[in-house]
Structure formats: C-alpha cells, structure tokens
Motif scaffolding. Structure first.
Motif, short mmCIF file in Angstrom:
data_model
loop_
_atom_site.label_atom_id
_atom_site.label_comp_id
_atom_site.label_asym_id
_atom_site.label_seq_id
_atom_site.Cartn_x
_atom_site.Cartn_y
_atom_site.Cartn_z
N TYR A 191 -17.78 -24.43 6.25
CA TYR A 191 -18.30 -24.54 7.61
C TYR A 191 -19.37 -23.47 7.83
CZ TYR A 191 -18.71 -24.10 12.64
OH TYR A 191 -19.22 -24.01 13.92
N ALA A 192 -19.06 -22.23 7.42
CA ALA A 192 -20.02 -21.13 7.57
C ALA A 192 -21.27 -21.40 6.76
CB ALA A 192 -19.38 -19.81 7.15
N GLN A 193 -21.12 -22.01 5.59
CA GLN A 193 -22.28 -22.32 4.77
C GLN A 193 -23.18 -23.33 5.48
OE1 GLN A 193 -22.60 -24.83 0.95
NE2 GLN A 193 -22.39 -22.76 0.15
N ALA A 194 -22.54 -24.35 6.07
CA ALA A 194 -23.32 -25.36 6.79
C ALA A 194 -24.02 -24.73 7.99
CB ALA A 194 -22.40 -26.50 7.25
N LEU A 195 -23.34 -23.83 8.64
CA LEU A 195 -23.91 -23.12 9.80
C LEU A 195 -25.13 -22.31 9.35
CD1 LEU A 195 -23.18 -22.43 12.83
CD2 LEU A 195 -22.10 -20.38 11.94
N LEU A 196 -24.98 -21.62 8.25
CA LEU A 196 -26.07 -20.79 7.71
C LEU A 196 -27.28 -21.65 7.34
CD1 LEU A 196 -27.23 -18.11 6.70
CD2 LEU A 196 -25.96 -18.41 4.59
N ILE A 197 -27.02 -22.74 6.64
CA ILE A 197 -28.12 -23.62 6.21
C ILE A 197 -28.84 -24.19 7.43
CG2 ILE A 197 -28.65 -25.82 5.08
CD1 ILE A 197 -26.44 -25.11 3.04
N HIS A 198 -28.07 -24.61 8.41
CA HIS A 198 -28.68 -25.16 9.62
C HIS A 198 -29.54 -24.11 10.32
CE1 HIS A 198 -29.14 -27.50 13.31
NE2 HIS A 198 -28.83 -26.39 13.96
N ALA A 199 -29.04 -22.89 10.41
CA ALA A 199 -29.77 -21.82 11.07
C ALA A 199 -31.06 -21.47 10.32
CB ALA A 199 -28.88 -20.59 11.22
N ILE A 200 -30.98 -21.45 9.00
CA ILE A 200 -32.18 -21.15 8.19
C ILE A 200 -33.23 -22.23 8.43
CG2 ILE A 200 -33.10 -21.06 5.84
CD1 ILE A 200 -30.41 -19.80 4.99
N LYS A 201 -32.82 -23.49 8.40
CA LYS A 201 -33.78 -24.58 8.58
C LYS A 201 -34.36 -24.57 9.99
CE LYS A 201 -31.97 -27.81 5.14
NZ LYS A 201 -31.27 -29.08 4.91
N ASP A 202 -33.49 -24.28 10.96
CA ASP A 202 -33.91 -24.35 12.36
C ASP A 202 -34.76 -23.16 12.76
OD1 ASP A 202 -32.37 -23.94 15.53
OD2 ASP A 202 -33.85 -25.46 14.99
N LYS A 203 -34.38 -21.99 12.28
CA LYS A 203 -35.01 -20.77 12.82
C LYS A 203 -36.05 -20.15 11.89
CE LYS A 203 -31.48 -19.23 15.98
NZ LYS A 203 -30.77 -18.04 16.50
N LEU A 204 -35.95 -20.41 10.60
CA LEU A 204 -36.91 -19.80 9.66
C LEU A 204 -37.88 -20.84 9.10
CD1 LEU A 204 -34.58 -17.34 7.68
CD2 LEU A 204 -35.93 -16.92 9.74
N LEU A 205 -37.37 -21.95 8.61
CA LEU A 205 -38.24 -22.95 8.00
C LEU A 205 -39.07 -23.70 9.04
CD1 LEU A 205 -36.12 -24.45 5.09
CD2 LEU A 205 -37.59 -22.45 5.13
#
Lengths: 185, 200
Positions: free
Chosen positions: A143-157
């Motif tokens: 779950y935390a991994q999915a949260l991290l990936i989502h945040a990276i895509k949303d906020k950085l990429l």
C-alpha cells in the motif's frame, strides 16, 4: 547557482551543497556526514552554511548534522519542530522559502517515510530517498509503495523537466526517470 | 551543476542557448560556423565548465586529458573521439551517441549517460563512479579493470561487453538485458541484479 555533491561512506548517502557561483551563504541538504573533505568543499568554494535542509529524518542523511552545526550557526528546516537536536523550522507541502536569494519549494512525498520532503531549487529536485536513478524508496508494504508511486507521478513527474539529486546513487533527470525507472513505467 | 541558463534570443523561444552563441540549437543562424567555433575552443582549452552543447555532432575530436565539469551534451553525437585520461564531473550526456570513442583511464563521477548509445567504445582502466547509464544501449564495449562503484545500468541493453576485473560494488543492473557480457574476476556478487524490492 551551483550544486556540489558530497558522498558519505558511512551511510552511502549524498549531501548537496547549494550556493551562489562566487561563494557566500550556502544551503546544505542532508548532512549525512561532517568530515574534512566536506569542510574543504565548503571552505574551498568560499561558502558559509547558513541553512540546512533535511529531506527526512533517517540516520544516514542526518548523521553529520550535529557536528556541522557546531561549526556553522545554521538554521535547520525539515518536517518537524526538532531536528539535529535543536529547534527546527517545520515545513509544509507547497511552502516556498527564500533563503538568501535562493528560492526553495517544499514538496511532500509520502510512502518511504511519513516525513519525506523533496526540495525544488530552480530545475533541481533534491529527492532524498523518495526517488533515485531507476528506483524508488523502500516501503513497509504494498500500500505504501503504491502511495509513493502515485505521489511521485503526481507531484514530481508532473514537471516537464528537471535534474534529480537523490539521497543515494547517481543523479538523473525527470525525463530519464519517466522512460527508464521500472517502478514508474 | 550551475543552474543559471540563458534563453534563446529568438522571440518566444524558451530553450536554453548553446555555449558560444545567443541561440538554441534550433535557431542557430550559422550552424557550421558555430560548430567550428566550438571545435576550436574545445581544442584550445583543456578545462571546460558549464558548457551547453547538446545535439551537436563531433567527429575525430582529441580531448585527451581534458576536464569537464557541469557540462551538458544532451543528445550530442561523438564519432571516433578521444577522451582518454579525461575527467568528467556532474556532466549530462543523456540521449547522446558515442561511436568508436576512447575513454580509457578516465575519471567520471556523478554524471548521466542514461538513454545513450555506445558502440565500440573503450572504458578500460577508468574510475566511473556514481554515474547513471540507465536505459543505455551498448555493444562491443570494454569496461575492464575499472571501478564502477555505485553506478547504474537499470534497463540497459548490453551486448558483447567486458566487465573483467572490475569493482562492481553497489552497481545496479536491475532489469538489464545482457548478451555475452563478461564479469570474470569482478565482484559481481556485490552488484544488484534483482528488482524484487526497491533498493533504498
């Protein structure tokens, strides 16, 4: 503005020194170690560390901070009120700092740790453990991994371009991570 | 890295200028003259800092024992160029192409060669540390007798590549495709090949 990288063999982590081209007041990001080579890097380039930015409170990224603060009377910034055993300025997602003419944007990216911040200075992103070249930060569960990936895509990429300076490993760019990071494809 | 970048003089063009010009690569008024100016400067000086020479094509350039710091060669092409015993720190060569180039005895640190194509290049006897080769396509390469500490080859495609007698500690080969790649006498057990868990 110039960016210098310093490597700590203790925690295998990167520290970054950011300052004007001709010396002066500088920012140190993630003081993983305070050793003679780092001191030479700071002094040799005519810098005085006025501000310390902490991406997250893991030992490999802050181990040298207490010694650094005995040499430089710097203000500490991060996610919490107390970092490096002294009062620090807590930062919020989206907050912008003006540190001696250098503008710093704070971007909260959770998943690896609850206190992880990414600092954007110009087109440079200091990502701590959140994002590295071809990898992402470790997480306790899926779950935390999915949260991290989502945040990276949303906020950085969501930024079109930028240089990534991670807490571990070599530098990269946002464009490269979009194409060659297996966790973000 | 120096983040101060000038913008192209062409109206409404947001791209950064190339070094030795007021224009970006797309709006150079005389590309041939600019290339010649760049070649002359690269030959005349041995210490180069903050250059921005992306998408340019360089052939048979001798840059032996040169020093490059915080330079950007995004998308550049190098054919039969000599970089032997050179130093590169904080340089960006992503999406570049290198054909029959020599890098033996180099010191390369904190640089990016991601998405780059290498053919017939010699990196033997070099220190190539904390350097990003992710997504690289490499064939007929020789990295023998090199220190590759903490460099990264994620999603790279390697064919006929020698990593003989190399230091591969913390080198990341996750999801790399390897055909006829030789790791003899190297400490490949200290490299990373599995993507089961994030590495940090």
């Amino acid at each position: 503005m110039k960016v210098f990288t310093h490597f700590s063999f203790l925690g295998f982590s990167n520290s970054y020194l950011v300052g004007p081209p001709d010396g002066g007041d500088a920012i140190l990001i993630d003081p993983g170690v305070m050793d003679i080579p780092l001191l030479r890097l700071i002094e040799g380039n005519g810098y005085f560390v006025r501000h310390v930015l902490i991406t997250h409170n893991h030992e490999s990224h802050i181990r040298g901070g207490r010694t650094l603060l005995k040499i430089y009377n710097a203000e500490v910034y991060g996610s919490s009120l107390n970092l490096l055993e002294q009062d620090s300025r807590p930062l919020k997602d989206g907050e912008t700092l003006a540190l001696n003419g250098i503008e710093v944007e704070c971007i909260e990216v959770q998943g690896h740790s609850s206190d992880s911040l990414v600092y954007r200075i110009g087109s440079c992103f200091f990502t701590g453990d959140v994002l590295s070249a071809g990898g992402i930060g470790s997480t306790p569960n899926r779950y935390a991994q999915a949260l991290l990936i989502h945040a990276i895509k949303d906020k950085l990429l969501s930024y079109e371009r930028g240089v990534i300076y991670p807490g571990h490993g070599p530098p990269s760019t946002l464009q490269i991570e979009r194409r060659f990071n297996p966790f973000l494809l | 890295m120096d983040t101060n970048e000038s913008i192209c003089r062409n109206p409404e063009c947001p791209q950064s200028v190339l070094s030795f010009s007021s224009y970006c690569a797309d709006h150079l008024p005389d590309p041939e003259a600019h290339l010649e100016k760049v070649r002359e400067n690269l030959k005349a000086e041995t210490v180069h800092a903050d250059l921005s020479l992306g998408t340019m094509v360089f052939t048979s350039l001798n840059l032996e024992r040169h020093s490059f710091t915080d330079c950007n060669f995004d998308g550049a092409v190098f054919k039969a160029c000599n970089f032997e015993k050179s130093m590169m720190r904080g340089c960006f060569f992503q999406n570049a192409r290198f054909e029959e180039c020599r890098f033996s005895g180099c010191e390369i640190k904190y640089s990016v060669f991601a998405g780059t194509s290498f053919t017939g290049c010699d990196f033997s006897g070099s220190d190539i540390m904390h350097t990003n080769f992710n997504g690289m396509e490499g064939s007929d390469l020789d990295f023998s007798d090199s220190d590759l500490y903490y460099s990264s080859f994620v999603l790279s495609r390697l064919k006929n590549v020698c990593f003989i007698d190399c230091n591969l500690k913390k080198v990341n080969y996750v999801k790399s495709r390897r055909e006829n790649v030789n790791f003899k006498y190297s400490n490949y057990e200290e490299a990373v090949f599995s993507a089961e868990e994030p590495q940090v």
